[in-house]
Design an enzyme around this catalytic site. Structure first.
Site, PDB file in Angstrom:
ATOM      1  N   MET A   1       0.845  -1.192   0.000  1.00 22.48           N
ATOM      2  CA  MET A   1       0.000   0.000   0.000  1.00 22.48           C
ATOM      3  C   MET A   1       0.884   1.247   0.000  1.00 22.48           C
ATOM      4  SD  MET A   1      -3.403  -1.015   2.065  1.00 22.48           S
ATOM      5  CE  MET A   1      -2.808  -0.755   3.712  1.00 22.48           C
TER       6      MET A   1
ATOM      7  N   HIS B   1       9.523  -3.528   2.990  1.00 21.34           N
ATOM      8  CA  HIS B   1       9.043  -3.749   1.623  1.00 21.34           C
ATOM      9  C   HIS B   1      10.215  -4.010   0.674  1.00 21.34           C
ATOM     10  CE1 HIS B   1       5.801  -0.950   3.213  1.00 21.34           C
ATOM     11  NE2 HIS B   1       5.091  -1.983   2.821  1.00 21.34           N
TER      12      HIS B   1
ATOM     13  N   GLY C   1       5.257 -10.052   4.006  1.00 22.20           N
ATOM     14  CA  GLY C   1       6.050  -9.931   5.217  1.00 22.20           C
ATOM     15  C   GLY C   1       5.402 -10.663   6.385  1.00 22.20           C
TER      16      GLY C   1
ATOM     17  N   LYS D   1       5.401  -9.689   9.261  1.00 21.95           N
ATOM     18  CA  LYS D   1       4.806  -8.678  10.142  1.00 21.95           C
ATOM     19  C   LYS D   1       3.283  -8.816  10.189  1.00 21.95           C
ATOM     20  CE  LYS D   1       4.295  -4.441  11.960  1.00 21.95           C
ATOM     21  NZ  LYS D   1       3.248  -3.874  11.121  1.00 21.95           N
TER      22      LYS D   1
HETATM   23  O1  PAF Z   1      -0.118  -5.690   3.689  1.00 20.96           O
HETATM   24  C1  PAF Z   1      -0.520  -4.813   2.913  1.00 20.96           C
HETATM   25  O2  PAF Z   1       0.166  -3.823   2.618  1.00 20.96           O
HETATM   26  C2  PAF Z   1      -1.912  -4.929   2.309  1.00 20.96           C
HETATM   27  O3  PAF Z   1      -2.778  -5.534   3.209  1.00 20.96           O
HETATM   28  C3  PAF Z   1      -1.923  -5.655   0.955  1.00 20.96           C
HETATM   29  C4  PAF Z   1      -1.460  -7.088   1.067  1.00 20.96           C
HETATM   30  C5  PAF Z   1      -1.055  -4.893  -0.029  1.00 20.96           C
HETATM   31  C6  PAF Z   1      -3.348  -5.687   0.393  1.00 20.96           C
HETATM   32  O4  PAF Z   1      -3.868  -4.410   0.217  1.00 20.96           O
END
Ligand code: PAF
Length: 272
Positions: free
Chosen positions: A15, A22, A134, A136
């Site tokens: 997101m 990430h 992740g 997390k």
């Molecule tokens: O973990 C996230 O950032 C979100 O829940 C994801 C997997 C991108 C789905 O919107």
């Protein structure tokens, strides 16, 4: 096209508000695939709290810099109307049973339904060989793994270790919203997880306490800190997330925490 050429595709859905956690997914995907795709989509349907959605950090410029630096091959940046066209009717939602009802499911009603809805759409659009998530968001990853199984998708989920700040705080896009005092105190969550792990280890070597006692003591310890509003501290079966009464060598365990501090909701977990 890439698929026809026999290229292996790795995919990290995000997101945005990218941090080292990430970036580690992107790096691992690059090592294990021919092509790495990252998506950035702040999915409105998974925010059970509209205020959290409004405050969700958007840092597209710096995200793109990070993706370029990490040599991510493709950025998928869909608009809301592309993922949820007007008049679009969601097909029957999958049933994840207890996995989606407990812990986060209890405290964030609707969150997992929205998350699963978007991850399914993303997987169908990207058709990756490997999906990088992740640890997390442990429960989220377990649900995605169950989704892949239920839909018989040809994607393998790769669970990547939690990235932590120097003091132990799990990296999260929401950490930027912590003020200085809360940021300093937030470290107590990872400290607690480490001490749960140590207690379980001692238990394994014969100190004899029940898992429930360790769990209760951990809840008390975090609740005693006035800065925190604790939602849960739980020791669960790492494969089913069911509560565990007695310890056996064969049951893998995970400790999970969710707590608010300084108006920010933090989650963390540790395999024991
Ligand atoms: O973990 C996230 O950032 C979100 O829940 C994801 C997997 C991108 C789905 O919107």
């Amino acid at each position: 096209m890439l698929k026809k050429e026999g290229k292996k595709i790795g995919f990290a859905p995000t997101m945005g508000a990218l941090h080292e956690g990430h970036v580690s997914l992107i790096r691992q995907s690059r090592r294990e695939n021919d092509v790495t795709v990252c998506s950035i989509f702040v999915n409105p349907t998974q925010f059970n709290d509209p205020k959290d959605f409004e405050k969700y950090p958007i840092t597209l410029e710096s995200d793109m810099q990070k993706l370029i630096a990490a040599k991510c091959d493709i950025l998928f940046l869909p608009a809301v109307a592309e993922m949820y066209p007007k008049g679009y009717k969601n097909p029957k939602a999958l049933d994840f049973g207890f996995l989606a009802e407990t812990l986060e499911g209890e405290w964030r009603p609707g969150h997992f339904a929205g998350m699963a809805q978007i991850v399914e759409k993303l997987l169908r659009a990207v058709t990756p060989d490997r999906l990088y998530m992740g640890q997390k968001d442990y429960q989220q990853a377990m649900i995605c793994s169950d989704m892949i199984r239920q839909l018989r998708l040809k994607t393998r989920l790769v669970l990547c270790p939690i990235k932590r700040e120097k003091d132990g705080l799990a990296m999260s896009s929401r950490n930027v919203r912590l003020d200085k005092k809360s940021r300093a105190k937030a470290v107590e969550i990872s400290k607690l997880l480490r001490s749960i792990k140590a207690s379980i280890r001692r238990r394994a070597t014969g100190d004899g306490r029940r898992i429930a006692d360790i769990e209760h003591r951990a809840i008390d310890r975090l609740t005693a800190l006035p800065e925190f509003k604790v939602e849960y501290v739980a020791i669960r079966n790492a494969r089913t997330l069911k509560p565990v009464k007695t310890m056996s060598d064969r049951t893998p365990l995970v400790a999970l925490v969710a707590a608010w501090i300084g108006g920010v909701r933090l989650i963390d977990n540790m395999l024991l």
